[in-house]
Design a protein around this motif. Structure first.
Motif, mmCIF file in Angstrom:
data_model
loop_
_atom_site.group_PDB
_atom_site.id
_atom_site.type_symbol
_atom_site.label_atom_id
_atom_site.label_comp_id
_atom_site.label_asym_id
_atom_site.label_seq_id
_atom_site.Cartn_x
_atom_site.Cartn_y
_atom_site.Cartn_z
ATOM 1 N N GLU A 81 31.233 -20.018 -9.478
ATOM 2 C CA GLU A 81 30.832 -18.753 -8.854
ATOM 3 C C GLU A 81 31.181 -18.764 -7.360
ATOM 4 O O GLU A 81 31.683 -17.778 -6.826
ATOM 5 C CB GLU A 81 29.321 -18.528 -9.019
ATOM 6 C CG GLU A 81 28.836 -18.490 -10.473
ATOM 7 C CD GLU A 81 29.106 -17.157 -11.159
ATOM 8 O OE1 GLU A 81 29.623 -16.231 -10.508
ATOM 9 O OE2 GLU A 81 28.783 -17.044 -12.365
ATOM 10 N N GLU A 111 28.583 -12.686 -6.652
ATOM 11 C CA GLU A 111 29.038 -13.996 -7.124
ATOM 12 C C GLU A 111 28.371 -15.109 -6.318
ATOM 13 O O GLU A 111 28.000 -16.147 -6.868
ATOM 14 C CB GLU A 111 30.571 -14.116 -7.041
ATOM 15 C CG GLU A 111 31.363 -13.029 -7.776
ATOM 16 C CD GLU A 111 31.137 -12.976 -9.287
ATOM 17 O OE1 GLU A 111 30.261 -13.687 -9.802
ATOM 18 O OE2 GLU A 111 31.836 -12.179 -9.953
ATOM 19 N N HIS A 114 25.069 -15.455 -7.795
ATOM 20 C CA HIS A 114 25.109 -16.204 -9.064
ATOM 21 C C HIS A 114 25.163 -17.699 -8.793
ATOM 22 O O HIS A 114 24.484 -18.483 -9.446
ATOM 23 C CB HIS A 114 26.336 -15.798 -9.882
ATOM 24 C CG HIS A 114 26.304 -14.364 -10.306
ATOM 25 N ND1 HIS A 114 27.341 -13.754 -10.962
ATOM 26 C CD2 HIS A 114 25.350 -13.413 -10.161
ATOM 27 C CE1 HIS A 114 27.026 -12.494 -11.188
ATOM 28 N NE2 HIS A 114 25.834 -12.265 -10.712
ATOM 29 N N GLU A 194 26.937 -9.140 -14.255
ATOM 30 C CA GLU A 194 28.353 -9.256 -14.615
ATOM 31 C C GLU A 194 28.884 -7.979 -15.254
ATOM 32 O O GLU A 194 30.063 -7.665 -15.170
ATOM 33 C CB GLU A 194 28.589 -10.424 -15.570
ATOM 34 C CG GLU A 194 28.458 -11.799 -14.945
ATOM 35 C CD GLU A 194 29.518 -12.098 -13.882
ATOM 36 O OE1 GLU A 194 30.478 -11.333 -13.760
ATOM 37 O OE2 GLU A 194 29.342 -13.086 -13.167
HETATM 38 FE FE LIG Z 1 29.430 -14.302 -11.519
#
Ligand SMILES: [Fe+2]
Ligand SMILES: [Fe+2]
Lengths: 356, 274, 106
Positions: A81, A111, A114, A194
């Protein structure tokens, strides 16, 4: 929904529906409660929890190999990520409209989020984020090979959203049912986000594919470059995959690499048609017998080369990350020093108060 | 806080050379009624847009992963404000330019942002100094706009004020930590304040005819700045140099490069939609 | 990963920032719920980081961050500046995007 993680094809529910189903299953499993306790035989108890599709939680006893597998997998996922921000981060300042700039920035920021959710999940297994980051920066832990390919055009922002995030979702939706609680919960949160990534990419690419001839060409060229690397994201074929069987038994993993890859291809064919773009595989063809598309496998030798460091951008991505870490050191040191000063000030103040 | 609030509608005043006909007796082909208010709104919009672009440059480069997320959030807020303001500026102008036409198809001489926001990011201390001073200016500015007679500006001000309050809080947090952290961070933070300080003069240059006269923001600006700098153990620089010109389209050398990057793709495909 | 690797922990570098557990109250009337953790040097930074990390989609109206022993809560009067800005980021939600007719599994 038990025993069948993939619901019957229902275009309205889609992947988000599966994430929600996983979340419901997680709650139901929690409500079923757990009979008995981890008395004399924790290993048997662990096996029972797994068999009952319930969640293993941080302080539970678990086999060391289970813990090590999870740490490796979650860390690798977290690193992906974080490194994965770079290929798209590359285009934020050049986004061709302010709306797209905002969307891309929000996506790349997600991201980073994440990565942090996942590092947090890994830390519940008794490893620190600093250790994991050090392992990444020292080249001793891996990240997804896909991020070692360059983003050469704006269309890559669309293709990455559609194919790369799409492949990630196919990989990750089953992880929402992973037996380790913190990982499953992180994955549920991530998969919901996502879905935005995939849709923005698809919409972007759709706009290009229906735009000027130059935009269309840009879109097709991008799909040509990303198709096979995306297929390789599912890992080596089942015949060569080293970790799969044990991970399946522990319910960390629920489908094999090849099953997921097939599922991804089957989804993409129709989506490419709607885009009006061609997937660069002349052998792509529906197989009635198997109920899926036949397709050309990605070049697994290339995958292994890229994993080993010989991809187009491995060095660049790692150096970028190392540099940010290195150049931020003085800022992190300042924050720590400030916190220490404030803490000691507080302590002195409370001492004075006590004396008075 | 008090601020001059303009209550009347937009009033056309000929400004920028080139927008009026130079040939006596001939009607200009496409006269652009450039209003005082258009210029004012464009200035705020360009401040936010250029600030967003600079902050976005940090993405993937932050000193902590958490800070990457924070800087992106602030960039998104600035970008959001820029879009609202550009859209409104386009409407005031009445020439059919939307947010993208204004962002992507003007040259640096047509940008109206203050010089502060276009300065390069430098290290994290310079970025925090720039953000801190910008937010210390934007908070009272947007607050004044929120109470002004122009409904659109009032709505934008009310929304952006909350965001800027958070930016100010975040930047102050770092200015204090860097100023009162290690010897190195103190040295870097003081150097950053010294570097950026001369550019603050331009922010508060009086403009009594503007919907909000920047001079009226000085009291709020000064009190926040002096409080945070002193908490951060930083000293206020002494300087008589007061660079300016951004509001008239005279920029530093940096802006043209920033715009080259921002506009490159859009300009390469004239007429395309994205 | 690559054929060269170098040690990265700087000797004499800053100690790792402490870990904070984050609790978010999703809506008025609900209890704070644990949402995850993060690293920050102190409580104020931890709150800022928690806001950016765990409430990007208006997931909360109040945040607690909890170090080893103490709880720090975001004060209610800061709520507006703290949480409102996420309200207009509609593009963060998948429903913001039009899925062209016929496209499935998105
Ligand atoms: Fe991601
Ligand atoms: Fe993603």
């Amino acid at each position: 929904m038990y025993g069948n993680d993939f619901p019957a094809d229902d275009t309205s529910s889609g992947l988000l529906g599966e994430v929600e189903a996983a979340e419901t299953a997680l709650r139901e499993a929690a409500e079923r409660g757990r009979h008995g306790a981890a008395g004399a035989d924790p290993a048997a108890y662990f096996a029972e929890v797994i068999a009952a599709d319930q969640k293993v939680e941080p302080r539970d006893w678990m086999p060391e190999a289970y813990r090590a597998t999870l740490i490796r997998q979650i860390a690798q996922h977290a690193h992906s990520e974080i490194i994965g921000m770079q290929p798209e981060g590359n285009w934020i300042t050049r986004a061709p409209s302010l709306k797209r700039k905002a969307i891309l920035l929000a996506k790349v920021q997600d991201e980073a989020g994440h990565g942090l959710y996942l590092y947090a999940a890994a830390e519940t297994l008794g490893v620190s984020r600093d250790e994991l980051v050090d392992l990444l920066l020292a080249g001793r832990q891996k990240y997804s090979s896909i991020f070692n390919y360059p983003t050469l055009s704006w269309a890559d922002m669309g293709t990455i959203g559609w194919l790369v995030d799409g492949a990630a979702i196919v990989n990750q939706v089953p992880l929402c049912r992973c037996s380790y609680g913190p990982y499953a919960r992180a994955m549920i949160r991530i998969c919901k986000e996502e879905s935005f990534h995939q849709r923005q990419g698809y919409e972007l690419l759709h706009t290009l594919a229906h735009g000027t001839p130059a935009q269309r060409e840009m879109a097709q060229d991008s799909v040509n470059r990303w198709w096979y690397p995306s297929l390789a994201m599912f890992g080596p074929p089942d015949t060569d995959s080293t970790h799969s069987a044990q991970s399946m038994a522990w319910k960390i993993k629920r489908f094999s690499n090849d099953e997921l890859r097939q599922r991804f291809v089957d989804m993409c064919v129709g989506q490419a048609e709607v885009l009006g773009l061609t997937l660069p595989d002349p052998a792509l063809c529906w197989n009635d017998e198997r109920g899926g598309y036949d397709f050309t496998q990605p070049d697994y030798a290339e995958l292994m080369r890229v994993i080993k460091g010989a991809g187009p951008c491995n060095r660049q991505r790692m150096e970028h990350r190392r540099r940010a870490h290195r150049e931020g050191a003085w800022v992190r040191a300042a924050a720590a020093a400030y916190a220490a000063k404030q803490a000691s000030k507080k302590e002195q103040a409370s001492k004075k108060e006590k004396v008075a | 806080m008090t601020a001059h609030v303009e209550q009347t509608g937009p009033e056309p005043v000929p400004t920028a050379p080139g927008t009026t006909s130079a040939v006596p007796g001939m009607t200009p082909a496409a006269p652009k009624p450039v209003t005082k208010r258009f210029e004012f709104v464009l200035g705020l919009a360009d401040d936010a847009l250029v600030a967003a672009q600079r902050l976005a440059e940090w993405c993937t480069r932050g000193p902590e992963m958490e800070e990457d997320i924070a800087l992106a959030n602030i960039a998104l807020d600035q970008l959001g404000a820029a879009r609202l303001l550009l859209t409104y500026a386009g409407e005031l102008e009445g020439a059919g330019r939307d947010e993208d036409a204004l962002a992507y198809r003007r040259d640096d001489r047509e940008f109206r942002n203050c010089l502060l926001v276009e300065l390069p990011n430098g290290d994290f201390a310079v970025t925090m100094a720039k953000l801190f001073f910008l937010a210390a200016y934007q908070v009272p500015l947007y607050t004044a706009l929120a109470g002004c007679g122009d409904e659109r500006l009032a709505a934008i001000g009310a929304k952006a004020r909350k965001e800027s309050a958070y930016h100010l809080e975040h930047a102050s947090l770092w200015v204090r930590r860097l100023g009162d952290g290690t010897d190195e961070s103190h040295r870097r933070m003081q150097a950053a304040v010294d570097e950026v300080w001369p550019y603050l003069h331009e922010l508060l240059t009086p403009d009594p005819a503007a919907p909000v006269d920047p001079a009226t923001l000085r009291a709020d600006f000064d009190s926040v700045v002096s409080r945070v700098l002193s908490e951060a153990t930083l000293t206020v620089p002494e300087t008589s140099w007061t660079p300016a010109g951004g509001r008239n389209g005279l920029h530093t050398e940096h802006l043209s490069y920033l715009l080259a990057e921002l506009q490159v793709l859009h300009r390469a495909h004239p007429g395309a939609s994205w | 990963m690559s054929e060269y690797s170098e040690p990265t922990s700087q000797p004499g570098g800053a100690p790792p920032a402490p870990l904070w557990e984050v609790f978010v109250r999703a809506r008025r009337g609900l209890a704070h719920t644990h949402v995850g953790s993060l690293h920050a040097a102190d409580a104020e930074l931890a709150l800022h980081n928690a806001r950016d990390l765990y409430t990007r989609r208006q997931e909360g109206v109040s945040i607690w961050v909890l170090p080893a022993a103490a709880i720090t809560a975001s004060s209610p009067d800061e709520k507006d500046a703290f949480f409102d800005p996420a309200a207009d980021k509609v593009y963060r939600h998948p429903t913001f995007y039009e899925v062209p007719e016929g496209a499935a599994h998105l």
